[in-house]
Design a protein around this motif. Structure first.
Motif, PDB file in Angstrom:
ATOM      1  N   ARG A  60      43.357  34.522  49.326  1.00 37.69           N
ATOM      2  CA  ARG A  60      44.010  34.710  47.730  1.00 37.69           C
ATOM      3  C   ARG A  60      42.554  34.778  46.976  1.00 37.69           C
ATOM      4  O   ARG A  60      41.941  35.632  46.427  1.00 37.69           O
ATOM      5  CB  ARG A  60      44.042  34.138  47.202  1.00 37.69           C
ATOM      6  N   ILE A  61      41.667  33.681  48.068  1.00 42.00           N
ATOM      7  CA  ILE A  61      40.113  33.633  47.106  1.00 42.00           C
ATOM      8  C   ILE A  61      39.139  34.680  47.220  1.00 42.00           C
ATOM      9  O   ILE A  61      38.498  34.954  46.381  1.00 42.00           O
ATOM     10  CB  ILE A  61      39.597  32.209  47.501  1.00 42.00           C
ATOM     11  N   HIS A  62      39.201  35.031  48.404  1.00 44.50           N
ATOM     12  CA  HIS A  62      38.514  36.098  48.751  1.00 44.50           C
ATOM     13  C   HIS A  62      38.424  37.598  48.139  1.00 44.50           C
ATOM     14  O   HIS A  62      37.925  37.913  47.638  1.00 44.50           O
ATOM     15  CB  HIS A  62      38.789  36.236  49.889  1.00 44.50           C
ATOM     16  N   ARG A  63      40.122  37.652  48.246  1.00 46.05           N
ATOM     17  CA  ARG A  63      40.466  38.883  47.573  1.00 46.05           C
ATOM     18  C   ARG A  63      40.653  38.886  45.904  1.00 46.05           C
ATOM     19  O   ARG A  63      40.013  39.789  45.322  1.00 46.05           O
ATOM     20  CB  ARG A  63      42.107  39.513  47.504  1.00 46.05           C
ATOM     21  N   VAL A  64      39.841  37.885  44.460  1.00 44.78           N
ATOM     22  CA  VAL A  64      39.691  37.315  43.878  1.00 44.78           C
ATOM     23  C   VAL A  64      37.983  37.956  43.871  1.00 44.78           C
ATOM     24  O   VAL A  64      37.003  38.359  43.083  1.00 44.78           O
ATOM     25  CB  VAL A  64      39.927  36.186  43.556  1.00 44.78           C
ATOM     26  N   TYR A  67      38.012  41.947  43.497  1.00 44.55           N
ATOM     27  CA  TYR A  67      37.858  42.211  42.879  1.00 44.55           C
ATOM     28  C   TYR A  67      37.233  42.073  41.815  1.00 44.55           C
ATOM     29  O   TYR A  67      36.099  42.696  40.925  1.00 44.55           O
ATOM     30  CB  TYR A  67      39.234  41.652  41.663  1.00 44.55           C
ATOM     31  N   ARG A  68      36.882  41.420  41.205  1.00 42.97           N
ATOM     32  CA  ARG A  68      35.067  41.055  40.454  1.00 42.97           C
ATOM     33  C   ARG A  68      34.236  41.580  41.027  1.00 42.97           C
ATOM     34  O   ARG A  68      33.820  41.345  40.207  1.00 42.97           O
ATOM     35  CB  ARG A  68      35.170  39.196  40.679  1.00 42.97           C
ATOM     36  N   GLU A  69      33.918  41.655  41.973  1.00 42.32           N
ATOM     37  CA  GLU A  69      32.711  42.247  42.357  1.00 42.32           C
ATOM     38  C   GLU A  69      32.847  44.038  42.296  1.00 42.32           C
ATOM     39  O   GLU A  69      32.271  44.328  41.289  1.00 42.32           O
ATOM     40  CB  GLU A  69      32.707  42.333  43.941  1.00 42.32           C
ATOM     41  N   VAL A  90      48.489  47.695  50.499  1.00 43.12           N
ATOM     42  CA  VAL A  90      48.308  49.072  49.527  1.00 43.12           C
ATOM     43  C   VAL A  90      47.396  48.239  48.889  1.00 43.12           C
ATOM     44  O   VAL A  90      46.609  49.369  48.273  1.00 43.12           O
ATOM     45  CB  VAL A  90      49.802  49.401  49.115  1.00 43.12           C
ATOM     46  N   PRO A  91      47.650  47.129  48.031  1.00 37.76           N
ATOM     47  CA  PRO A  91      46.164  47.121  47.241  1.00 37.76           C
ATOM     48  C   PRO A  91      44.921  46.557  48.732  1.00 37.76           C
ATOM     49  O   PRO A  91      43.878  47.170  47.520  1.00 37.76           O
ATOM     50  CB  PRO A  91      47.109  45.146  47.031  1.00 37.76           C
ATOM     51  N   LEU A  92      44.933  46.557  49.521  1.00 36.06           N
ATOM     52  CA  LEU A  92      44.370  45.505  50.547  1.00 36.06           C
ATOM     53  C   LEU A  92      43.191  47.584  50.850  1.00 36.06           C
ATOM     54  O   LEU A  92      41.679  48.087  50.409  1.00 36.06           O
ATOM     55  CB  LEU A  92      44.469  45.706  51.578  1.00 36.06           C
ATOM     56  N   ARG A  93      44.180  48.611  50.535  1.00 34.25           N
ATOM     57  CA  ARG A  93      43.330  50.409  51.119  1.00 34.25           C
ATOM     58  C   ARG A  93      43.115  50.382  49.991  1.00 34.25           C
ATOM     59  O   ARG A  93      42.066  51.213  49.735  1.00 34.25           O
ATOM     60  CB  ARG A  93      44.592  50.846  51.311  1.00 34.25           C
ATOM     61  N   GLN A  94      43.504  50.000  48.795  1.00 29.57           N
ATOM     62  CA  GLN A  94      42.933  50.486  47.137  1.00 29.57           C
ATOM     63  C   GLN A  94      41.910  49.235  47.328  1.00 29.57           C
ATOM     64  O   GLN A  94      40.730  50.733  46.368  1.00 29.57           O
ATOM     65  CB  GLN A  94      44.337  49.771  46.165  1.00 29.57           C
ATOM     66  N   GLN A  95      41.603  48.361  47.587  1.00 29.53           N
ATOM     67  CA  GLN A  95      40.159  47.649  47.794  1.00 29.53           C
ATOM     68  C   GLN A  95      39.192  48.833  48.099  1.00 29.53           C
ATOM     69  O   GLN A  95      38.086  48.843  47.726  1.00 29.53           O
ATOM     70  CB  GLN A  95      40.794  46.714  46.727  1.00 29.53           C
ATOM     71  N   ARG A  96      39.793  48.627  48.912  1.00 30.53           N
ATOM     72  CA  ARG A  96      38.770  49.850  50.353  1.00 30.53           C
ATOM     73  C   ARG A  96      38.861  50.715  49.488  1.00 30.53           C
ATOM     74  O   ARG A  96      37.069  51.003  49.970  1.00 30.53           O
ATOM     75  CB  ARG A  96      39.643  50.015  51.372  1.00 30.53           C
ATOM     76  N   LEU A 100      34.793  51.553  48.963  1.00 29.03           N
ATOM     77  CA  LEU A 100      33.959  52.774  49.771  1.00 29.03           C
ATOM     78  C   LEU A 100      32.545  53.599  48.008  1.00 29.03           C
ATOM     79  O   LEU A 100      32.020  54.468  48.372  1.00 29.03           O
ATOM     80  CB  LEU A 100      35.054  53.757  50.622  1.00 29.03           C
ATOM     81  N   ASP A 101      33.924  53.697  46.872  1.00 28.89           N
ATOM     82  CA  ASP A 101      33.043  54.695  46.268  1.00 28.89           C
ATOM     83  C   ASP A 101      32.166  54.343  45.909  1.00 28.89           C
ATOM     84  O   ASP A 101      31.202  54.972  45.425  1.00 28.89           O
ATOM     85  CB  ASP A 101      34.459  54.862  45.478  1.00 28.89           C
ATOM     86  N   ARG A 102      32.644  52.959  45.520  1.00 30.61           N
ATOM     87  CA  ARG A 102      31.403  51.417  44.568  1.00 30.61           C
ATOM     88  C   ARG A 102      30.373  52.075  45.944  1.00 30.61           C
ATOM     89  O   ARG A 102      28.425  52.100  45.475  1.00 30.61           O
ATOM     90  CB  ARG A 102      32.013  50.680  45.028  1.00 30.61           C
ATOM     91  N   ILE A 103      30.452  52.116  47.023  1.00 34.78           N
ATOM     92  CA  ILE A 103      28.931  51.651  47.975  1.00 34.78           C
ATOM     93  C   ILE A 103      28.428  53.644  48.248  1.00 34.78           C
ATOM     94  O   ILE A 103      27.035  53.652  48.328  1.00 34.78           O
ATOM     95  CB  ILE A 103      29.705  51.828  49.473  1.00 34.78           C
ATOM     96  N   SER A 104      29.019  54.941  47.867  1.00 35.91           N
ATOM     97  CA  SER A 104      28.747  55.911  47.555  1.00 35.91           C
ATOM     98  C   SER A 104      27.976  55.956  46.017  1.00 35.91           C
ATOM     99  O   SER A 104      26.798  56.572  46.769  1.00 35.91           O
ATOM    100  CB  SER A 104      29.676  56.777  47.551  1.00 35.91           C
ATOM    101  N   ARG A 105      28.408  55.286  45.703  1.00 35.70           N
ATOM    102  CA  ARG A 105      27.306  55.425  44.291  1.00 35.70           C
ATOM    103  C   ARG A 105      25.912  55.110  43.793  1.00 35.70           C
ATOM    104  O   ARG A 105      25.127  55.368  43.753  1.00 35.70           O
ATOM    105  CB  ARG A 105      28.126  54.926  42.743  1.00 35.70           C
TER     106      ARG A 105
END
Length: 272
Positions: A60-64, A67-69, A90-96, A100-105
């Motif tokens: 959970r810490i790593h998921r936080v 999301y902070r990133e 589902v939330p993990l796929r959304q995070q991924r 990926l979108d941020r990596i692309s930008r």
């Protein structure tokens, strides 16, 4: 033993707060805060009441942190983590997908910086063959290296490189076509004995200044300095006089007259 030291001590059934913080790359104080606001509460406690983080707590810490990133507030992160879902992927796929979108930008930004670095060194992001094809057989790619050696540490070179980084070969072709048209019109005006200071000559001088402005912001005073260089440099003189005999001196004269009409004394003009 201090409270912090007890917190850092290993305990059965979980990871002590110091170890959990080190594992996640955050501070112990951060985990204490997240516990206080209910964002990440340790599942266990030692006999002495000190925090113990289970594997699920650490996840959970790593998921936080993910999301902070992504720029979410702690309140929003808590809501996302605690939202009911029938599929934990589902939330993990959304995070991924967001990552990926941020990596692309970010990659787009890296590519832009790379182009700027290359342009700062080369002047134009075109091969030697492309330069000749666009600017004509009289163009010498070595001129760019000479210009970099002479002006590479100036603000104008930096501005020119910044503009060059965003240009395509089609953009350069349009610039080259505009310059060719301008030079043809200058030659015709010189043959017609257009008088420096006349409305027609001033309009041509302004078009010349605008052509320089494709590379960097060119003031009337700076244009006067360029006119002087044209007349004093054998290379520039040969170039313009090959288009029309005597055009170099005449171009300098119409630049000077146009500047004078705008309150610039050509005799005292500086590169400013």
């Amino acid at each position: 033993m201090t409270d912090n030291a007890m917190d850092d001590a290993a305990g059965p059934g979980g990871m002590a707060v110091g170890a959990a913080a080190s594992h996640a790359g955050v501070t112990v104080r951060t985990l204490h805060h997240w516990d206080a606001i209910g964002l990440v509460r340790p599942s266990g406690r030692t006999a002495g009441g000190y925090r113990l983080y289970s594997a699920a707590d650490v996840a959970r810490i790593h998921r936080v942190l993910i999301y902070r990133e992504l720029g979410l507030s702690l309140d929003d992160i808590g809501g996302l983590l605690d939202a009911p879902t029938t599929d934990m992927t589902v939330p993990l796929r959304q995070q991924r997908a967001q990552l990926l979108d941020r990596i692309s930008r970010l990659q787009t930004m890296v590519d832009a910086v790379d182009r700027l670095i290359e342009a700062a060194g080369a002047g134009i992001l075109l091969s030697a063959e492309e330069q000749v094809a666009i600017f004509g057989q009289s163009w010498k790619p070595s001129w760019l290296a000479d210009a970099r050696d002479r002006w590479g540490d100036t603000a104008q070179w930096a501005q020119s490189a910044e503009r060059a980084a965003g240009r395509t070969s089609e953009d350069w072709q349009q610039i080259a076509d505009n310059i060719a048209t301008l030079e043809s019109d200058l030659a015709a005006a010189k043959r017609a004995d257009v008088r420096p200071g006349s409305a027609e000559a001033n309009a041509l001088a302004e078009r010349h200044r605008a052509s320089i402005g494709e590379y960097f912001d060119c003031t009337h005073s700076m244009q006067v300095c360029l006119g002087r260089r044209y007349a004093a440099d054998p290379g520039f003189t040969a170039y313009y006089d090959a288009i029309e005999p005597g055009m170099t001196a005449w171009l300098r004269d119409i630049i000077d007259a146009n500047a004078r009409d705008r309150g610039i004394d050509p005799d005292s003009a500086t590169w400013s």
